[in-house]
Every structure is written in C-alpha cells, then in structure tokens.
Design a protein around this motif. Structure first.
Motif, short mmCIF file in Angstrom:
data_model
loop_
_atom_site.label_atom_id
_atom_site.label_comp_id
_atom_site.label_asym_id
_atom_site.label_seq_id
_atom_site.Cartn_x
_atom_site.Cartn_y
_atom_site.Cartn_z
N LEU A 1 0.83 -1.19 0.00
CA LEU A 1 0.00 0.00 0.00
C LEU A 1 0.86 1.24 0.00
CD1 LEU A 1 -3.03 0.91 0.38
CD2 LEU A 1 -2.23 1.60 2.61
N PRO A 2 0.57 2.15 -0.82
CA PRO A 2 -0.37 2.02 -1.93
C PRO A 2 0.22 1.15 -3.02
CG PRO A 2 0.68 4.16 -2.01
CD PRO A 2 1.19 3.47 -0.77
N PRO A 3 -0.57 0.80 -4.02
CA PRO A 3 -0.05 -0.03 -5.11
C PRO A 3 1.17 0.62 -5.76
CG PRO A 3 -2.42 0.25 -5.30
CD PRO A 3 -1.96 1.18 -4.22
N ARG B 1 -2.24 -1.05 -12.65
CA ARG B 1 -2.28 -2.49 -12.92
C ARG B 1 -1.39 -3.31 -11.98
NH1 ARG B 1 -2.02 0.22 -17.37
NH2 ARG B 1 0.08 -0.36 -17.91
N ASP B 2 -1.08 -2.80 -10.80
CA ASP B 2 -0.35 -3.59 -9.81
C ASP B 2 -1.11 -4.91 -9.67
OD1 ASP B 2 0.18 -4.81 -7.20
OD2 ASP B 2 1.25 -2.97 -6.69
N PRO B 3 -0.46 -6.05 -9.92
CA PRO B 3 -1.21 -7.32 -9.96
C PRO B 3 -1.91 -7.68 -8.66
CG PRO B 3 1.17 -7.70 -10.14
CD PRO B 3 0.95 -6.22 -10.22
N ARG B 4 -1.32 -7.34 -7.52
CA ARG B 4 -1.97 -7.66 -6.23
C ARG B 4 -3.26 -6.87 -6.09
NH1 ARG B 4 3.11 -6.03 -2.90
NH2 ARG B 4 2.92 -4.48 -4.52
N TRP B 5 -3.23 -5.61 -6.47
CA TRP B 5 -4.41 -4.76 -6.33
C TRP B 5 -5.43 -5.02 -7.42
CZ3 TRP B 5 -6.57 -1.72 -2.73
CH2 TRP B 5 -5.84 -1.58 -1.55
N THR B 6 -4.97 -5.38 -8.61
CA THR B 6 -5.91 -5.73 -9.68
C THR B 6 -6.72 -6.94 -9.26
OG1 THR B 6 -4.46 -4.81 -11.37
CG2 THR B 6 -6.11 -6.41 -12.10
N LEU B 7 -6.06 -7.92 -8.67
CA LEU B 7 -6.75 -9.11 -8.16
C LEU B 7 -7.73 -8.71 -7.06
CD1 LEU B 7 -7.08 -12.17 -8.17
CD2 LEU B 7 -5.17 -12.29 -6.56
N TRP B 8 -7.32 -7.81 -6.18
CA TRP B 8 -8.18 -7.37 -5.09
C TRP B 8 -9.44 -6.70 -5.63
CZ3 TRP B 8 -8.83 -8.68 -0.38
CH2 TRP B 8 -9.57 -7.89 0.48
N ILE B 9 -9.30 -5.84 -6.63
CA ILE B 9 -10.45 -5.17 -7.23
C ILE B 9 -11.38 -6.18 -7.88
CG2 ILE B 9 -11.17 -3.58 -9.08
CD1 ILE B 9 -8.67 -1.89 -8.31
N GLU B 10 -10.81 -7.17 -8.55
CA GLU B 10 -11.64 -8.22 -9.15
C GLU B 10 -12.38 -9.02 -8.08
OE1 GLU B 10 -9.35 -10.56 -11.91
OE2 GLU B 10 -8.79 -8.78 -13.06
N LEU B 11 -11.72 -9.26 -6.95
CA LEU B 11 -12.38 -9.96 -5.85
C LEU B 11 -13.57 -9.15 -5.36
CD1 LEU B 11 -12.50 -12.19 -3.64
CD2 LEU B 11 -10.91 -10.79 -2.32
N TRP B 12 -13.38 -7.85 -5.13
CA TRP B 12 -14.48 -6.99 -4.70
C TRP B 12 -15.66 -7.10 -5.65
CZ3 TRP B 12 -11.28 -1.95 -3.85
CH2 TRP B 12 -10.82 -1.89 -2.52
N ALA B 13 -15.37 -7.04 -6.95
CA ALA B 13 -16.45 -7.04 -7.95
C ALA B 13 -17.24 -8.34 -7.94
CB ALA B 13 -15.87 -6.80 -9.33
N ARG B 14 -16.64 -9.41 -7.51
CA ARG B 14 -17.31 -10.73 -7.56
C ARG B 14 -17.96 -11.14 -6.25
NH1 ARG B 14 -13.25 -14.08 -11.50
NH2 ARG B 14 -13.19 -12.46 -13.08
N LEU C 1 -7.78 4.49 2.58
CA LEU C 1 -6.68 3.78 1.95
C LEU C 1 -7.16 2.94 0.76
CD1 LEU C 1 -4.80 2.82 5.21
CD2 LEU C 1 -4.16 4.60 3.56
N ASP C 2 -8.34 2.33 0.90
CA ASP C 2 -8.91 1.59 -0.24
C ASP C 2 -9.14 2.52 -1.42
OD1 ASP C 2 -9.00 -0.94 0.92
OD2 ASP C 2 -11.11 -0.79 1.50
N GLY C 3 -9.73 3.67 -1.15
CA GLY C 3 -10.03 4.61 -2.23
C GLY C 3 -8.79 5.14 -2.92
N LEU C 4 -7.80 5.56 -2.15
CA LEU C 4 -6.56 6.06 -2.74
C LEU C 4 -5.86 4.98 -3.54
CD1 LEU C 4 -5.17 8.21 0.23
CD2 LEU C 4 -6.09 9.05 -1.95
N SER C 5 -5.82 3.78 -3.00
CA SER C 5 -5.14 2.68 -3.69
C SER C 5 -5.85 2.29 -4.98
CB SER C 5 -5.03 1.47 -2.75
OG SER C 5 -4.20 1.80 -1.67
N THR C 6 -7.17 2.31 -4.95
CA THR C 6 -7.94 1.98 -6.15
C THR C 6 -7.64 2.99 -7.26
OG1 THR C 6 -9.65 0.90 -4.85
CG2 THR C 6 -10.26 1.60 -7.06
N VAL D 1 -4.21 2.09 -8.76
CA VAL D 1 -4.17 0.88 -9.58
C VAL D 1 -4.96 1.04 -10.88
CG1 VAL D 1 -6.12 -0.49 -8.71
CG2 VAL D 1 -4.03 -1.64 -9.36
N LEU D 2 -5.97 1.90 -10.87
CA LEU D 2 -6.74 2.16 -12.09
C LEU D 2 -6.04 3.16 -13.00
CD1 LEU D 2 -10.38 2.28 -10.69
CD2 LEU D 2 -9.24 0.39 -11.88
N GLY D 3 -4.96 3.76 -12.52
CA GLY D 3 -4.21 4.70 -13.33
C GLY D 3 -4.93 6.01 -13.57
N GLN D 4 -5.74 6.42 -12.60
CA GLN D 4 -6.47 7.67 -12.77
C GLN D 4 -5.52 8.87 -12.79
OE1 GLN D 4 -9.52 7.60 -9.74
NE2 GLN D 4 -10.87 6.39 -11.04
#
Length: 143
Positions: free
Chosen positions: A39-41, A45-58, A109-114, A117-120
């Motif tokens: 933290l932060p990523p 596309r940090d792979p750990r955080w990309t996986l985490w975001i995919e987990l949230w979505a599912r 921390l979740d919001g900043l990290s997201t 990882v999304l490259g905003q």
C-alpha cells in the motif's frame, strides 16, 4: 509508535494483506495481515491490487469469495485498530472511537489505492502516500 499516516503506511500497519502472508510483525503467520510494500499499489495495474479489485467485484454474487474478502478486511481493520489503540495507550494519540476511526482509514486507503491501480489522472504511489498521511494527521488526534 509512528505518527498518523507516517512510515507505517509504507511498512506494516496499514497494508493490504492476503491469507498466509506475514502479520504486522512479519511473523509469517497463517492469518491475514499486512504485506510490506503493498500500500499504496506500485502503480497502474499492480497485480496484487488488480486481483483485489476483481475480488471486490465478484463478492456480491459469490458467498465463498465474499467470506474471503471479509476475512481479509476484518484482519486489516484489526491491524489498524491495534495501531491506533497502541498510540492511545502510549499517550501519543488522544482518546477516540478506535473502531470507527480505523474503518474511516480503511476506506480512505482503499479509495486512494484503487485510484492508483486504475491509473487515474494525478494518482500515483507518491501522491497517494502524501494524501494518506495528510488525511491521517487530521483523522487521528494527537495528544
């Protein structure tokens, strides 16, 4: 005890973890805990955080994934609560509603990290750390 939002954001107390990773003291225990440097990523596309975001979505449609995600979040919540409680006990932080403040920090921390990882636009690791430290200094009252 680190200052609010200080080096703990980079080292141990406030890092996303996954089951089986090292705990806050790097003990390698089997429970969920911090992953140093997570933290932060590292960047988009940090792979750990990309996986985490995919987990949230599912999690909404998959009970086993929801349970795993809750276990990880609960572990991080406990880590943040332990950090804040230690600061209060040592007289470095003013008394506060520790669970509520830990939850607020977790959301921050979740919001900043997201965003990283999304490259905003305007979101990178250094800026996220700066913003997290600034917000934590306001959220965690010092004595």
């Amino acid at each position: 005890m680190p200052t609010p939002g200080g080096p703990a954001l980079e080292r141990g107390a406030a890092h996303r973890g996954t089951p089986g990773t090292a705990g806050p003291q790097g003990d390698g225990g089997a429970q969920a805990g911090p992953v140093p440097g997570a933290l932060p990523p590292r960047g988009p596309r940090d792979p750990r955080w990309t996986l985490w975001i995919e987990l949230w979505a599912r999690t909404a449609s998959n009970q086993p994934l929801k349970a795993a995600q809750e276990e990880i979040d609960d572990s991080w919540q406990r880590d943040l609560e332990a950090l804040l409680t230690k600061g209060v006990d040592q007289g470095r932080f003013a008394p506060m509603d520790v669970p509520a403040r830990a939850s607020e920090l977790l959301a921050l921390l979740d919001g900043l990290s997201t965003r990283v990882v999304l490259g905003q636009r305007g979101a990178d690791r250094a800026r996220a750390l700066e913003q997290a430290r600034s917000a934590a200094a306001l959220l965690v009252p010092r004595t």
